[in-house]
Structure formats: structure tokens, C-alpha cells
Motif scaffolding. Structure first.
Motif: not given
Lengths: 230, 229
Positions: A64, A164, A167, A191-192, A195, A202-203, A206-207, B59-62, B64-65, B68-69, B72-73, B170, B173
Motif C-alpha cells: 500500500l 490478492q 485488490s 454490504f455483505y 462483498y 476471488y476464490i 485464485v484456485y 487463503r483464497g480471499i484478499p 482487503l475484501v 471491508l466485509l 461494513y458487512g 490495510l 482503509v
């Protein structure tokens, strides 16, 4: 649920931008990392020290900060950059994002391939020398192909990390998958839902990449597979 | 160029918060990692499945996401559920709590893998010997397995820490005034973004260097019992 179906085309376009930025950075980063790794192991202090400083800085600081340094920090050198004629490039968030990701992955990959080069068995290098190879040809035919095979699992991890980490470019307004998700979420307050859906995308990516890199690994090491007879 | 215009203390305060967030997240990550490895060793297939899902998904999700999840989520999810249940509640998460918890949760998945490798590195015979001496499963884990695991886990945990401390950037943010956010504020107020982000990067670099030294010292200490050729 409606909001996801409604914004699916935009999310998919964001996914495309994510893959595009990552692929471009990985490609350029790879092309930089191989020569840098060779310089790094060359033993010529004047050459290897700057490379070491480069990898040390980019591996020791958060991505960042690097993105902000390039995107916002370049503003402090506007007059100079404009005089060289490259200022318009730095005004583009997309360009700064790719530049930051490229330098970052180049630094990590250089160290990974340095490990690979140092892992090449001494006997193979001796054999190549005995066959009369030296310098460029030795690297091109023996060391580099072998080093890439040795370093491949670690390099796979690096590519996944970069995918990743891409992002983060959403923070400087690039509309990648995360960027699109953030915009839709902020406007719809879903939001949820958004996201979680972005996370699922993403998953999948990635996979998918992981699977592709494993395929390449098996292909490259095909000669090592033992033949089962009788 | 390195005139910080009186914003030096703000940066140092941010650095302190960064280290604090990092240490708290690391404690969570180590705790989750130990729980995760215990879960992977569990006889119950449900528990094993849950742990595998946790490590695979996270391990598959950034990062940052996920940040935020969670930030906010989760509040909106709770509000929606409570509204559907007929008694709406208003929830807001604190950036420090949600940021630290998320980073800890993510790196818990990575430390589970580290601990798994370390567990496998402890010779079977040691555990058998402990059982033969009459130690129970829990006592064996605490007295025999865990101390030896730490020796094997330390290099891996050191790597997790190095990645984790950089990932805390991060949290800026979601407006937590850690190092990155402080640098951002100073950069905006003084219009000297390069100076401040570069200063921040040097502080991160210093943290990395110090962590490296500590790691080497700790590795030496935990392998005191190992004979060297």
C-alpha cells in the motif's frame, strides 16, 4: 440477491480488470526478475548490492505504501516528471497500479529465483562446463530452466499473493473487482451480499490460477516421472 | 526534503498503534493456529472439515475484501437479521476491534498451516514415549509436543509476522489512525505526499529489520537443546 444479478456484468468486468492487471504485472515482473536474480548471484558487489537494496526495500515495506508513493508521491515531482514528458503516465491510476505491482512482484520473484539458481546441483553445472558451455549459454540452457523448476512452487505462491494484493489498487480508484464491489456496496448498502459475492469470485480465480500453475509444474517436471514397468 | 513539518510525533504515534495492532493480531493468529491444528488432528470429521474449509477459504480471499466485509458487512448483517426477527438493533464496529480481529483471523489460517508442518516434524516416538510414561493426551500435547513444535514453527511464524505487520497497513482503509493513516493525514495537510509516505516506508522497514534480529535470536534460543554437527 437481486442486487448481485443486477450488478453481475460490472462485477465480471471488475474481475477481468483484476486478472488483466495481475497478469501484466506478473509477466513484466518475471522478465525483470530473471536477469536481476542472475545479477544478484553474480558476486559482483557493484551490481548485486543495488539489486539487493531494491528487493530489500520492496519486500520490507507494505504494498500500500508503494502504491501511494508512486501514485500520490509522484505529485511532488510533477515539474521534473513533466519536463521529461512522463507526467501524464503518473496521472493514470491504472499505470501507477501496474507499476507498483510490477516492482513489488519483481522484488519478491528475484529472491525466489535467486534461491532457485543457488539450488541448481553443482554437478549439473560442472557437467555443462565439461561439455564446453559457459556464460550465457550455460545460464540459458542449464541453470535457468532448472532454477525455474526448483523455484516454481514458491513462485506459484507469489503469483497468488499478487493476485490478492491487486485488490489494493481499488484504493487509488482503479475499478478492479474490489473497486467495483466497493462502489456498488456504498451505493446500495448491500454490504455483505456484494462483498461475499466478490470473495467467492476471488476464490474461483485464485484456485483456478493455482490449478493452472500446478498443471504447468507437472508439465515441466514430466521428465522426472518414473516409468513404471512390469 | 526530510523536514517533517512537525508531523514526526504523529507518525511515531501511528507506528506505535501499528505495532500494537500487529501484536494483538499475531496473538489471535497464534491462538487460532493452535486451535486449527488441534481441529485438524481431531477424530471428528466435522471438525476437520470446518478447519479445512477455514484455511482454504481464507487463503483464497484478499485481506482487503475481508476487512471491508467484516467492518461494513457484519453490522448490516446483524441489523438485517434483527430487523427480520422483529427487534431491530443498531450495531457499529470499532475499526481497531474489527481490523485486528480480521487480520488475526486471516493469519490464523496461515499459522494453522505452519503449526501443522511443525506438528508433523515432531518424531512419533516422542509422543509414544510420553503415552508410555502415563501422560494423557492433553498433558502430552502441553509437555512434549507443544515445546518441540515451537522450535519447528518459529521460522514459519516469523514469516507470518513479517507479512502480517505489513498487512496492518490495510486497516488504514477503515480509518484507524495507524502509521499508514497518519502518513496519509500528514501528506494531505502538507501536500508533501512523497516525503511522508517515504518516511512511513522507512519506519516499516525498521520494524522489519528489528523483527528479523529478534527472530534470529528466538530461533537460537528455542534450539538450545539441539545438537549441532
Amino acid at each position: 440477491m437481486d442486487i448481485i444479478i443486477e450488478s453481475l456484468p460490472r462485477l465480471l468486468h471488475g474481475t477481468f480488470i483484476t486478472i488483466q492487471i495481475t497478469a501484466l504485472s506478473v509477466f513484466i515482473g518475471f522478465c525483470m526478475a530473471i536477469p536481476l536474480a542472475i545479477i544478484r548471484v553474480s558476486g559482483r558487489r557493484i551490481l548485486s548490492l543495488p539489486v539487493y537494496a531494491f528487493t530489500f526495500y520492496f519486500r520490507g515495506t507494505p504494498l500500500l505504501v508503494q502504491i501511494f508513493l508512486i501514485y500520490y508521491g509522484s505529485g511532488q515531482f510533477q515539474v521534473f516528471l513533466a519536463s521529461v514528458g512522463i507526467w501524464p503516465l503518473f496521472q493514470s491510476a491504472w499505470f501507477c497500479a501496474v507499476l507498483a505491482l510490477t516492482l513489488n512482484t519483481a522484488a519478491y520473484s528475484t529472491e525466489i529465483f535467486r534461491g532457485g539458481i543457488q539450488g541448481v546441483p553443482a554437478g549439473e553445472i560442472e557437467a555443462a562446463r565439461a561439455c564446453g558451455m559457459s556464460g550465457m549459454r550455460l545460464y540459458q540452457r542449464i541453470i535457468i530452466p532448472r532454477a525455474i523448476r526448483i523455484a516454481w512452487p514458491a513462485y506459484t505462491n507469489e503469483v497468488i499473493f499478487l493476485l490478492q494484493a491487486s485488490s489494493l489498487v481499488s484504493i487509488i480508484t482503479v475499478m478492479d473487482l474490489t473497486g467495483v464491489a466497493r462502489e456498488i456496496a456504498a451505493r446500495s448498502f448491500a454490504f455483505y451480499e456484494i462483498y461475499i459475492f466478490a470473495a467467492v469470485l476471488y476464490i474461483i480465480v485464485v484456485y483456478g490460477v493455482l490449478w493452472a500453475f500446478k498443471r504447468i509444474e507437472t508439465r515441466m517436471n514430466a521428465y522426472l516421472r518414473m516409468e513404471i514397468t512390469g | 526534503m526530510f523536514d517533517l513539518q512537525g508531523y514526526g510525533p504523529l507518525l511515531l504515534q501511528g507506528a506505535k498503534l501499528t505495532i500494537y495492532v500487529g501484536v494483538c493480531s499475531m496473538v489471535i493468529a497464534i491462538g487460532l493456529g493452535l486451535l486449527g491444528v488441534l481441529g485438524q488432528l481431531s477424530k471428528s470429521p466435522v471438525v476437520r472439515f470446518l478447519v479445512t474449509t477455514y484455511t482454504t477459504v481464507v487463503r483464497g480471499i484478499p485481506e482487503l475484501v475481508l476487512i471491508l466485509l467484516v467492518y461494513y458487512g457484519v453490522p448490516t448483517l446483524i441489523q438485517d437479521i434483527s430487523a427480520a426477527a422483529g427487534s431491530p438493533v443498531y450495531v457499529a464496529l470499532d475499526p481497531f476491534v474489527s481490523g485486528t480481529a480480521t487480520i488475526g483471523f486471516i493469519y490464523g489460517a496461515f499459522s494453522t498451516e505452519v503449526f501443522r508442518g511443525a506438528y508433523l516434524a515432531v518424531p512419533r516416538g516422542q509422543i509414544e514415549a510420553a503415552r508410555a510414561c502415563g501422560m494423557s493426551g492433553a498433558l502430552t500435547f502441553r509437555r512434549i509436543t507443544l515445546p518441540q513444535m515451537m522450535r519447528y514453527a518459529l521460522p514459519g511464524l516469523g514469516n507470518v509476522w513479517m507479512v502480517l505487520i505489513k498487512a496492518t497497513a490495510l486497516i488504514s482503509v477503515i480509518q484507524l489512525p495507524e502509521l499508514m493513516r497518519s502518513a496519509d493525514i500528514a501528506a494531505k495537510n502538507t501536500r508533501m505526499p512523497f516525503t511522508f509516505f517515504f518516511a512511513a516506508s522507512l519506519i516499516y522497514l525498521a520494524i522489519t529489520i528489528i523483527s528479523n534480529i529478534v527472530q534470529q535470536w528466538a530461533e537460537k534460543r528455542t534450539s538450545r537443546g539441539v545438537r549441532r554437527a
